[in-house]
Design a protein around this motif. Structure first.
Motif, mmCIF file in Angstrom:
data_model
loop_
_atom_site.group_PDB
_atom_site.id
_atom_site.type_symbol
_atom_site.label_atom_id
_atom_site.label_comp_id
_atom_site.label_asym_id
_atom_site.label_seq_id
_atom_site.Cartn_x
_atom_site.Cartn_y
_atom_site.Cartn_z
ATOM 1 N N ARG A 285 75.520 26.664 53.265
ATOM 2 C CA ARG A 285 76.654 27.588 53.239
ATOM 3 C C ARG A 285 76.203 29.043 53.315
ATOM 4 N NH1 ARG A 285 79.922 25.962 47.999
ATOM 5 N NH2 ARG A 285 81.342 27.565 48.815
ATOM 6 N N GLY A 286 74.895 29.280 53.203
ATOM 7 C CA GLY A 286 74.389 30.649 53.274
ATOM 8 C C GLY A 286 74.762 31.487 52.076
ATOM 9 N N ILE A 287 74.663 30.906 50.882
ATOM 10 C CA ILE A 287 75.058 31.622 49.657
ATOM 11 C C ILE A 287 74.015 31.394 48.567
ATOM 12 C CG2 ILE A 287 76.789 31.822 47.826
ATOM 13 C CD1 ILE A 287 78.901 30.945 49.786
ATOM 14 N N LEU A 288 73.759 32.444 47.812
ATOM 15 C CA LEU A 288 72.938 32.355 46.612
ATOM 16 C C LEU A 288 73.879 32.506 45.426
ATOM 17 C CD1 LEU A 288 70.222 32.483 45.014
ATOM 18 C CD2 LEU A 288 70.214 34.944 45.444
ATOM 19 N N PHE A 289 74.067 31.439 44.662
ATOM 20 C CA PHE A 289 75.004 31.478 43.533
ATOM 21 C C PHE A 289 74.256 31.908 42.267
ATOM 22 C CE2 PHE A 289 77.293 28.507 46.312
ATOM 23 C CZ PHE A 289 78.566 29.042 46.245
ATOM 24 N N LEU A 290 74.544 33.108 41.784
ATOM 25 C CA LEU A 290 73.900 33.610 40.578
ATOM 26 C C LEU A 290 74.686 33.157 39.356
ATOM 27 C CD1 LEU A 290 73.066 37.270 41.660
ATOM 28 C CD2 LEU A 290 71.594 35.255 41.746
ATOM 29 N N GLU A 291 73.983 32.557 38.405
ATOM 30 C CA GLU A 291 74.641 32.104 37.172
ATOM 31 C C GLU A 291 75.142 33.289 36.362
ATOM 32 O OE1 GLU A 291 75.286 29.060 36.276
ATOM 33 O OE2 GLU A 291 74.259 28.083 37.947
ATOM 34 N N ASP A 292 74.369 34.383 36.420
ATOM 35 C CA ASP A 292 74.737 35.552 35.624
ATOM 36 C C ASP A 292 74.275 36.810 36.355
ATOM 37 O OD1 ASP A 292 75.762 36.961 33.503
ATOM 38 O OD2 ASP A 292 73.957 36.825 32.284
ATOM 39 N N SER A 293 75.060 37.855 36.250
ATOM 40 C CA SER A 293 74.706 39.149 36.835
ATOM 41 C C SER A 293 75.391 40.218 36.000
ATOM 42 C CB SER A 293 75.172 39.233 38.297
ATOM 43 O OG SER A 293 76.582 39.353 38.367
ATOM 44 N N LYS A 294 75.297 41.455 36.440
ATOM 45 C CA LYS A 294 75.941 42.550 35.702
ATOM 46 C C LYS A 294 77.437 42.318 35.576
ATOM 47 C CE LYS A 294 76.354 47.596 35.699
ATOM 48 N NZ LYS A 294 76.006 48.851 36.415
ATOM 49 N N THR A 295 78.039 41.664 36.574
ATOM 50 C CA THR A 295 79.483 41.414 36.569
ATOM 51 C C THR A 295 79.812 39.929 36.373
ATOM 52 O OG1 THR A 295 79.400 41.326 38.994
ATOM 53 C CG2 THR A 295 80.036 43.421 37.977
ATOM 54 N N GLY A 296 78.865 39.178 35.804
ATOM 55 C CA GLY A 296 79.109 37.755 35.545
ATOM 56 C C GLY A 296 78.639 36.873 36.695
ATOM 57 N N ARG A 297 79.223 35.691 36.829
ATOM 58 C CA ARG A 297 78.872 34.774 37.908
ATOM 59 C C ARG A 297 79.179 35.435 39.249
ATOM 60 N NH1 ARG A 297 78.345 29.313 36.687
ATOM 61 N NH2 ARG A 297 79.240 28.757 38.701
ATOM 62 N N LYS A 298 78.258 35.282 40.186
ATOM 63 C CA LYS A 298 78.421 36.034 41.429
ATOM 64 C C LYS A 298 77.753 35.314 42.602
ATOM 65 C CE LYS A 298 76.605 40.243 43.592
ATOM 66 N NZ LYS A 298 75.804 41.455 43.371
ATOM 67 N N PRO A 299 78.443 35.221 43.745
ATOM 68 C CA PRO A 299 77.789 34.706 44.950
ATOM 69 C C PRO A 299 77.168 35.851 45.744
ATOM 70 C CG PRO A 299 80.141 34.879 45.324
ATOM 71 C CD PRO A 299 79.896 35.376 43.916
ATOM 72 N N VAL A 300 75.935 35.668 46.186
ATOM 73 C CA VAL A 300 75.285 36.626 47.088
ATOM 74 C C VAL A 300 75.239 35.970 48.460
ATOM 75 C CG1 VAL A 300 73.160 37.879 47.619
ATOM 76 C CG2 VAL A 300 73.917 37.656 45.244
ATOM 77 N N TYR A 301 75.897 36.579 49.423
ATOM 78 C CA TYR A 301 75.989 35.993 50.756
ATOM 79 C C TYR A 301 74.722 36.308 51.553
ATOM 80 C CZ TYR A 301 80.789 35.216 49.422
ATOM 81 O OH TYR A 301 81.914 34.790 48.751
ATOM 82 N N LEU A 302 74.154 35.270 52.155
ATOM 83 C CA LEU A 302 72.880 35.389 52.849
ATOM 84 C C LEU A 302 73.086 35.412 54.363
ATOM 85 C CD1 LEU A 302 70.952 32.730 50.727
ATOM 86 C CD2 LEU A 302 70.880 35.221 50.433
ATOM 87 N N SER A 303 72.689 36.492 54.995
ATOM 88 C CA SER A 303 72.733 36.568 56.453
ATOM 89 C C SER A 303 71.626 35.678 57.020
ATOM 90 C CB SER A 303 72.526 38.016 56.908
ATOM 91 O OG SER A 303 71.233 38.464 56.514
ATOM 92 N N ALA A 304 71.629 35.500 58.339
ATOM 93 C CA ALA A 304 70.577 34.704 58.979
ATOM 94 C C ALA A 304 69.211 35.319 58.707
ATOM 95 C CB ALA A 304 70.846 34.616 60.480
ATOM 96 N N ALA A 305 69.148 36.671 58.713
ATOM 97 C CA ALA A 305 67.878 37.348 58.454
ATOM 98 C C ALA A 305 67.400 37.093 57.031
ATOM 99 C CB ALA A 305 68.035 38.849 58.698
ATOM 100 N N ALA A 306 68.326 37.110 56.061
ATOM 101 C CA ALA A 306 67.959 36.846 54.672
ATOM 102 C C ALA A 306 67.486 35.404 54.502
ATOM 103 C CB ALA A 306 69.136 37.136 53.755
ATOM 104 N N GLN A 307 68.138 34.489 55.200
ATOM 105 C CA GLN A 307 67.737 33.087 55.123
ATOM 106 C C GLN A 307 66.349 32.881 55.713
ATOM 107 O OE1 GLN A 307 70.800 30.122 56.141
ATOM 108 N NE2 GLN A 307 72.311 31.776 56.067
ATOM 109 N N GLU A 308 66.005 33.644 56.735
ATOM 110 C CA GLU A 308 64.660 33.561 57.310
ATOM 111 C C GLU A 308 63.605 34.013 56.303
ATOM 112 O OE1 GLU A 308 64.295 35.629 60.966
ATOM 113 O OE2 GLU A 308 65.856 34.462 62.006
ATOM 114 N N VAL A 309 63.935 35.052 55.531
ATOM 115 C CA VAL A 309 63.010 35.531 54.503
ATOM 116 C C VAL A 309 62.755 34.428 53.480
ATOM 117 C CG1 VAL A 309 62.685 37.195 52.628
ATOM 118 C CG2 VAL A 309 63.668 37.945 54.797
ATOM 119 N N LEU A 310 63.824 33.752 53.052
ATOM 120 C CA LEU A 310 63.685 32.675 52.074
ATOM 121 C C LEU A 310 62.887 31.511 52.655
ATOM 122 C CD1 LEU A 310 67.264 32.627 50.488
ATOM 123 C CD2 LEU A 310 65.175 33.567 49.504
#
Length: 447
Positions: A285-310
Motif C-alpha cells: 500500500r506504500g504506507i509506513l504506519f507509525l504506532e506513535d508520533s507527536k500527533t499520535g498514530r500516523k500513516p507516513v505515505y511512501l513515494s516510489a523513491a522512498a520505497q526504493e530507499v527502504l
C-alpha cells in the motif's frame, strides 16, 4: 491586667513580668499587646470564629512586633482582621494553611512526576523540564501561592536572549499553576504566569531550492560511494600521522544516508524516521504506519523513491528498527563524522541522531544553516508549489490543525502566477493597441 488605650506612650510604659501576659486595648475588643518575660512585645488579635459561639475556643494571631509597627498601624490591621472575622473569615486558620502550603519546588516536583513524566511524550517533556528547572532554581524555596506576577515576569525577562525557550517556559509555568489549583495543591486564585507578554518569535522557515536539492543529492551520492572529505586539525600533534589531504575521505553509514533521504522524501519528523520499525512498513500500500508520533498514530505515505530507499537497506538480525543503531565503533571514525558519528548503541536499538552525518553532508553540499527539520519544510514547500492544496499537504505531514499547514499558503503560487500572467498579457495587448482574437460565430447544428 485591666484594659487600657494602646498608644505609643502606654506601650512603652509596659513592664515585663516573670510570665507572659497580654494587655488588651480598651477601645477595640480583641486587640492587644503580648509581653514576654524577655521584654519582647508583639501586637496580637484574639477572636472567636464567626458563628462558633462560646463553645469554640478563641484563636490568636500575631500582627507584628512592637517597634516594627506603630500602634496606629497595628490597630488598623487588627480592625481589618476583625472585620474579616465578622464576614466569616478565619485569619489564624488561613495563616496555618499558608505555612503548610506547597513551595514552588514542591509544586514543580509534583507537576513533573504526575503530568510531565506521566502524561507527556519524551520530546514534549524535555521542553517542560527546562522551564521547570529554571523556575525551581530561581524561586524554589518560596511558597507557590506567594509567587508574584512580577517575579515571574522578571525571570521571563532574564531568558529574553532565547525568546522561543522563554515563551515555552512561561507557558509551562502557567500550565503548572493551573494544574496545581485544579489538584488543590494551592488555593485557587490569580495565576502568576498569566497576562505576561510573550516575546516575538521569528518563525524560521528555510526551504531548499531546486539547485540546493541537487547539491544535496550529489553530496549524498558522494557520501555513500567515494566518501566525503573530512577535516583534520593540523595544529594537533597527531595530525602528521593523518592521511594526505587528497585521501581524507570517509563513507557515511548507509543507515544515516537512508534516514536523510527518507526525511526529504516523506516530510516526516526526525524521530518518526529514526524510530520507525520494519513491522510498520506496508510496501503493497506504500504506507509506513507509525504506532506513535507527536500527533499520535500516523500513516507516513511512501513515494516510489522512498520505497526504493527502504528496499536498498539491509535488515540487521535482532534489530527491528529500519534505521538501525550502531555497535561499537572506532574512536577515530567517530571523530571524522562518518561511520562512527553516533555513540555506541545497544543491539536492537535505533540510531540516536544524525547530527554529525548531517553536518558532514551540509559541508559537502554548501548548505549553510540548514537544519534537518528544514527538509520537512522543503517537502511541504514543493507540494505547495505544485498546487497540491493545503489539506492534502497537511495530511501528508500529519498535521491535526489546518492552521499549522497554513504557513505554506504563500508558496502555493502557481495558480496566482497563471492568473496574473493572463491578466497582464491582456492589459499589455490593450495598451499596445492589439486587438484580441477574432470571434467566429458557431453554425447551428442541422436539424
Amino acid at each position: 491586667m485591666p484594659a487600657f488605650k494602646i498608644t505609643k506612650r502606654s506601650v512603652e510604659a509596659l513592664q515585663a513580668g516573670e510570665r507572659p501576659f497580654i494587655a488588651f486595648d480598651s477601645d477595640l475588643a480583641g486587640f492587644g499587646v503580648r509581653v514576654m518575660p524577655s521584654g519582647v512585645m508583639s501586637y496580637i488579635v484574639e477572636y472567636r470564629p464567626h458563628g462558633g459561639g462560646r463553645s469554640v475556643a478563641k484563636r490568636r494571631i500575631t500582627i507584628g512586633k512592637v517597634g516594627t509597627l506603630t500602634p496606629e498601624q497595628a490597630r488598623k490591621a487588627a480592625a481589618d482582621m476583625l472585620a474579616q472575622v465578622r464576614l466569616g473569615a478565619d485569619p489564624a486558620a488561613d495563616k496555618a494553611s499558608q505555612r503548610q502550603a506547597a513551595t514552588v519546588a514542591e509544586l514543580v516536583e509534583a507537576f513533573r512526576a504526575e503530568h510531565v513524566e506521566g502524561k507527556l511524550k519524551a520530546s514534549s517533556g524535555r521542553s517542560y523540564r527546562a522551564g521547570l528547572d529554571a523556575l525551581k532554581a530561581a524561586h524554589g524555596s518560596l511558597k507557590a501561592e506567594a509567587l508574584t506576577r512580577g517575579q515571574v515576569a522578571a525571570l521571563h525577562l532574564k531568558m529574553r536572549e532565547s525568546p522561543y525557550a522563554a515563551n515555552r517556559a512561561l507557558a509551562t509555568w502557567s500550565k503548572m499553576f493551573a494544574w496545581g489549583m485544579k489538584r488543590s495543591l494551592i488555593r485557587k486564585g490569580e495565576n502568576p504566569a498569566r497576562e505576561i507578554d510573550r516575546y516575538r518569535e521569528d518563525k524560521r522557515e528555510r526551504f531548499l531550492t531546486t539547485e540546493e536539492l541537487a547539491r544535496l543529492g550529489d553530496a549524498l551520492r558522494e557520501a555513500e560511494t567515494i566518501g566525503l572529505v573530512y577535516q583534520v586539525d593540523e595544529s594537533k600533534p597527531k595530525a602528521k600521522h593523518a592521511p594526505k589531504a587528497e585521501n581524507r575521505r570517509v563513507k557515511l553509514d548507509p543507515f544515516a544516508v537512508a534516514a536523510i533521504r527518507l526525511l526529504i522524501l516523506t516530510g516526516a519528523r526526525l524521530r518518526e524516521v529514526l524510530d520507525a520499525q520494519w513491522s510498520q512498513v506496508d510496501l503493497e500500500r506504500g504506507i509506513l504506519f507509525l504506532e506513535d508520533s507527536k500527533t499520535g498514530r500516523k500513516p507516513v505515505y511512501l513515494s516510489a523513491a522512498a520505497q526504493e530507499v527502504l528496499a536498498a537497506l539491509p535488515r540487521i538480525e535482532g534489530n527491528r528498527f529500519i534505521i538501525a543503531g550502531h555497535g561499537p565503533r572506532k574512536k577515530q571514525e567517530a571523530e571524522k563524522g562518518g561511520k562512527g558519528s553516533q555513540a555506541d548503541a545497544p543491539q536492537g536499538s535505533p540510531r540516536a541522531d544524525l547530527k554529525k552525518p548531517w553536518a558532514a553532508v551540509c559541508r559537502a553540499a554548501g548548505l549553510d544553516g540548514v537544519r534537518l527539520h528544514d527538509l520537512r519544510h522543503s517537502f511541504a514547500s514543493f507540494g505547495a508549489g505544485a498546487s497540491l492544496g493545503l489539506p492534502i499537504i497537511g495530511k501528508l505531514l500529519g498535521h491535526t490543525q489546518a492552521a499549522t499547514t497554513a504557513r505554506y499558503a504563500h508558496l502555493d503560487a502557481d495558480p496566482l502566477r497563471r492568473a496574473v500572467d493572463t491578466i497582464g498579457s491582456t492589459i499589455v495587448a490593450a495598451m499596445d493597441g492589439r486587438k484580441g482574437g477574432e470571434v467566429v460565430p458557431m453554425k447551428k447544428a442541422a436539424k
